[in-house]
Design an enzyme around this catalytic site. Structure first.
Site, PDB file in Angstrom:
ATOM      1  N   THR A 153      61.303 -32.289 -36.149  1.00 38.49           N
ATOM      2  CA  THR A 153      60.796 -33.623 -36.296  1.00 38.49           C
ATOM      3  C   THR A 153      61.044 -34.353 -34.814  1.00 38.49           C
ATOM      4  OG1 THR A 153      61.069 -33.905 -38.662  1.00 38.49           O
ATOM      5  CG2 THR A 153      60.776 -35.935 -37.106  1.00 38.49           C
TER       6      THR A 153
ATOM      7  N   GLU B 204      58.311 -35.291 -31.896  1.00 37.58           N
ATOM      8  CA  GLU B 204      58.092 -36.638 -31.685  1.00 37.58           C
ATOM      9  C   GLU B 204      58.097 -36.766 -30.077  1.00 37.58           C
ATOM     10  OE1 GLU B 204      56.615 -38.807 -33.271  1.00 37.58           O
ATOM     11  OE2 GLU B 204      56.961 -37.912 -35.000  1.00 37.58           O
TER      12      GLU B 204
ATOM     13  N   VAL C 199      43.545 -29.712 -25.312  1.00 39.13           N
ATOM     14  CA  VAL C 199      44.407 -28.378 -24.980  1.00 39.13           C
ATOM     15  C   VAL C 199      43.616 -27.198 -25.090  1.00 39.13           C
ATOM     16  CG1 VAL C 199      46.418 -27.087 -25.088  1.00 39.13           C
ATOM     17  CG2 VAL C 199      46.673 -29.619 -25.240  1.00 39.13           C
TER      18      VAL C 199
ATOM     19  N   HIS D  55      48.216 -34.331 -31.540  1.00 35.94           N
ATOM     20  CA  HIS D  55      48.560 -33.473 -32.760  1.00 35.94           C
ATOM     21  C   HIS D  55      47.667 -32.217 -32.576  1.00 35.94           C
ATOM     22  CE1 HIS D  55      49.794 -36.785 -35.362  1.00 35.94           C
ATOM     23  NE2 HIS D  55      50.896 -36.134 -35.211  1.00 35.94           N
TER      24      HIS D  55
ATOM     25  N   ASP E 128      43.030 -32.333 -29.211  1.00 35.41           N
ATOM     26  CA  ASP E 128      44.173 -32.348 -28.737  1.00 35.41           C
ATOM     27  C   ASP E 128      44.183 -32.113 -27.300  1.00 35.41           C
ATOM     28  OD1 ASP E 128      43.533 -29.656 -28.499  1.00 35.41           O
ATOM     29  OD2 ASP E 128      45.759 -28.943 -29.195  1.00 35.41           O
TER      30      ASP E 128
ATOM     31  N   TRP F  12      45.653 -30.597 -34.371  1.00 38.75           N
ATOM     32  CA  TRP F  12      44.338 -30.727 -35.188  1.00 38.75           C
ATOM     33  C   TRP F  12      43.543 -31.876 -34.426  1.00 38.75           C
ATOM     34  CZ3 TRP F  12      48.753 -32.436 -37.119  1.00 38.75           C
ATOM     35  CH2 TRP F  12      48.663 -33.626 -37.588  1.00 38.75           C
TER      36      TRP F  12
ATOM     37  N   LEU G 164      59.207 -40.173 -41.508  1.00 38.13           N
ATOM     38  CA  LEU G 164      60.154 -39.518 -40.935  1.00 38.13           C
ATOM     39  C   LEU G 164      60.324 -39.705 -39.380  1.00 38.13           C
ATOM     40  CD1 LEU G 164      59.231 -35.701 -41.965  1.00 38.13           C
ATOM     41  CD2 LEU G 164      61.097 -37.331 -42.798  1.00 38.13           C
TER      42      LEU G 164
END
Length: 726
Positions: free
Chosen positions: A244, A248, A273, A257, A271, A259, A193
């Site tokens: 998407t 990005e 965070v 990401h 991540d 997870w 994608l």
């Protein structure tokens, strides 16, 4: 349908989103291995590890909550490169402007938390939802300063693209990554994608390879770019809200990401965070809140998860803090808000430079190395302080020079700019020079930005006396060249057998100049010198739109052709004419020619003399040249001799002396002796390099009477009587 994008834990440079498409297709692959192998094979892999980047970021990370609504907005210029398959605009991979504008709208809404579905964020996450004060703007001017929509459409060389074609895709169309967020929209192969290039630190020694600059940006499949909320675009049903690209661009600004790509483990902070809940793996589809993982509720609504577009609606404050830190510190991110791509082009400011001429090197020379000098005119209406010069020899490797220290280059003025040393080869060379980018912008009139100059390296040498009548081969000694590549001197049959001429009557190029250049001449043995040459030219008046300023110059060089700085002959228009008969015909009789004299005594004793006969066309009449003769005297009226030699009797002032004037077809040695009636030798001498000279014979000890002069010229012998009177 599941959306996935995996970022490696050790090598975190590029994030990929690889997706399984509709109809239950299985997940193909994540893609990070492919893209990193491609980067490594092209020696473009990032040099720093995740840990080094995160340590750098931690030391600089800002508190987003404390800065919300206070700090100045970040403006990001965006260029969307539509790499299509040749369809019409708005069809297939060549998506419409409206679809692109829709995606820019989605980015601005999502990053500023102005998205209409922000209200769908669960109440337990509302307190940590973050807003980045940012605006994505389609570029207003391109890298050359010209007006643009920020949309570039290029037909690609492939029908689909994968991570292994990343470099080729981005080379199809690219704007400097330090000034623009490049977004490539195309047909991605397999289940891909989109993907983005992760930012880097500015730590010394850990800068990414320079080629990474040429691939920096975001790649998105055309079926997931834009939002169905803004039009009936051809979009994938599950990924039709533009998220998407939001995902990005999040990676592009430093987000990982949610997870953490930690292989399904709980209890970590993958991540980096603090306000995103611990999550063991990616989410997919469109879930109902709450979903529990690792003992907490999942934040599957986060743009950095893999849920369907309709179920994404938030960034967190700590994620915003990361993005602010990257925007303020990371190379090629921190420079974006200062990009001229955000500014309206100045259409009242005309940047226009012209390459007027290449003044150096000279057209015919001995030295192979030379400093080239060009003259540039400012035809615009602003001062020019910088420009770019590109040059090459014989279409070889181009050398580009950026001149950023130009001063006093006001509109209407000219400047001379020296280039670095240029190395030519023996024989003919073509130096091509172009100028561009005045003040970093596109030149408004590029048609006058390039010139070529022919430069001939010829070290052929000769001595004087010398005659050249062009009847035999002469090209290895004498050089015929038009520096600008235009019309040249040509041979033609006249009453003098073979002559040279310039066909000006058929030449409409004003200023076209043809050079006839002598070999390097040795004047070192001469104390006096001169040159004569025959010209045939008919003055042609201005009738019939013809001009009368054709010009012939004789130039001299004393440095083997490096410079021709001495003008020995300079006649224009009527001054060149043999008569006022304005016919354009080939000379057929002696009366059609003028004999011209140039004194060369100033060059006596010099060994590297060159003469150049330069005709400059002004749309006039033909000119003919022949019988160029160099003498070792500067007598403007030498004896005219038709035979090999003529003997002149002694004169009343010096009755014991007499003279021999030669007129030989070629330079050669001559022996002579003077004997009396009894055969006794009175005078004898060997003469070298005899051609067209007059020699004085000193016979001061002779008595009055008749003597015999015997000469050997080559294989021929001659005898003449000489009367010596007292």
């Amino acid at each position: 349908m599941q959306k996935c994008c995996t970022v490696g834990r050790v090598i975190m440079a590029v994030c990929l989103m690889v997706c399984s498409w509709a109809n239950g297709w299985a997940q193909d692959r994540c893609g990070i291995v492919d893209i990193m192998q491609n980067l490594r094979s092209n020696k473009r892999s990032i040099r720093e590890s995740d840990e080094q980047f995160e340590q750098w970021l931690k030391q600089r990370k800002v508190n987003a909550a404390a800065r919300t609504g206070v700090e100045e907005k970040f403006y990001i210029p965006v260029v969307v490169h539509v790499i299509h398959r040749g369809e019409a605009v708005g069809t297939g991979t060549n998506i419409s402007d409206a679809q692109i504008i829709s995606q820019i709208k989605v980015l601005n809404n999502d990053f500023n938390r102005l998205n209409a579905d922000a209200s769908n964020t669960p109440s337990e996450f509302q307190s940590v939802a973050g807003s980045l004060n940012i605006e994505f703007v389609l570029a207003k001017q391109d890298p050359d300063g010209d007006e643009t929509t920020g949309i570039v459409r290029v037909k690609g060389s492939r029908t689909s693209w994968s991570t292994s074609n990343d470099g080729a895709l981005k080379a199809t169309s690219y704007w400097p990554a330090e000034d623009y967020l490049n977004i490539w929209v195309t047909n991605l192969s397999s289940t891909l994608l989109g993907y983005a290039q992760f930012p880097v630190s500015d730590l010394a020694g850990l800068e990414d390879a320079d080629d990474n600059r040429l691939t920096d940006g975001v790649v998105i499949d055309y079926l997931v770019f834009g939002s169905s909320d803004d039009g009936s675009f051809d979009l994938d049903d599950d990924f039709d809200k533009g998220r998407t690209t939001t995902h990005e661009v999040g990676h592009y600004l430093g987000l990982r990401h949610i997870w953490g790509d930690d292989g399904g483990a709980c209890g970590g902070d993958g991540d980096y965070v603090s306000d995103t809940p611990d999550q063991s793996e990616e989410s997919s589809g469109c879930l109902t809140h709450p979903q529990t993982t690792c003992g907490v509720h999942k934040m599957f609504q986060n743009y950095m998860d893999y849920t369907d577009d309709a179920c994404m609606n938030m960034f967190t404050q700590d994620q915003v803090g990361r993005m602010i830190t990257v925007m303020e510190n990371s190379p090629r991110r921190k420079t974006l808000p200062a990009s001229k791509g955000l500014e309206e082009p100045d259409n009242t400011s005309i940047k226009d430079i012209a390459l007027v001429k290449i003044t150096e090197p000279s057209p015919v020379r001995c030295e192979e190395s030379a400093t080239s000098v060009i003259v540039i005119r400012n035809n615009g209406n602003v001062n020019v302080t910088s420009l770019q010069i590109t040059y090459s020899i014989n279409s070889g490797t181009e050398t580009t020079v950026s001149k950023t220290d130009i001063t006093d280059f006001a509109p209407g003025t000219e400047i001379s700019v020296p280039l670095s040393t240029v190395n030519f080869s023996d024989g003919e060379n073509i130096l091509t020079v172009s100028v561009s980018k005045p003040n970093g912008y596109t030149d408004k009139n590029a048609s006058d930005n390039e010139l070529s100059k022919t430069v001939v390296v010829n070290t052929a040498s000769d001595i004087i006396p010398l005659r050249q009548n062009f009847d035999a081969s002469f090209a290895d000694q004498w050089t015929l060249v038009n520096p600008s590549g235009g019309m040249n001197w040509q041979t033609i049959t006249t009453n003098y057998n073979q002559s040279l001429y310039f066909n000006a009557a058929a030449n409409e190029i004003e200023g076209d100049a043809a050079w006839l250049v002598s070999p390097v001449l040795d004047f070192s043995a001469a104390t006096t010198a001169s040159v004569f040459f025959d010209l045939s030219y008919r003055y042609l008046s201005s009738d019939g739109n013809r001009n009368d300023l054709d010009n012939l110059q004789v130039l001299a060089s004393t440095d083997c052709g490096v410079t021709y700085d001495k003008v020995l002959f300079n006649e224009t228009g009527t001054a060149l004419s043999v008569s006022d008969d304005a016919v354009n015909s080939t000379p057929t009789k002696a009366e059609d020619w003028n004999r011209n004299y140039v004194k060369l005594t100033d060059f006596a004793g010099k060994s590297n003399v060159r003469l150049a006969f330069v005709f400059t066309n002004d749309n006039g009449n033909n000119i003919y040249i022949d019988n160029i003769e160099f003498f070792v005297s500067d007598d403007p009226n030498p004896n005219s001799v038709n035979n090999p030699f003529v003997v002149y009797d002694s004169d009343p002032i010096t009755p014991s002396d007499f003279y021999i004037t030669f007129n030989l077809t070629e330079r050669q040695p001559v022996q002579y002796e003077l004997t009396d009636m009894m055969g006794r030798q009175v005078v004898a001498q060997q003469l070298d390099d005899v051609l067209n000279q007059t020699y004085e014979v000193n016979a001061e000890h002779t008595s009055t009477g008749i003597y015999f002069l015997r000469l050997q010229i080559g294989q021929n012998y001659y005898t003449a009587k000489v009367y010596m009177g007292k």
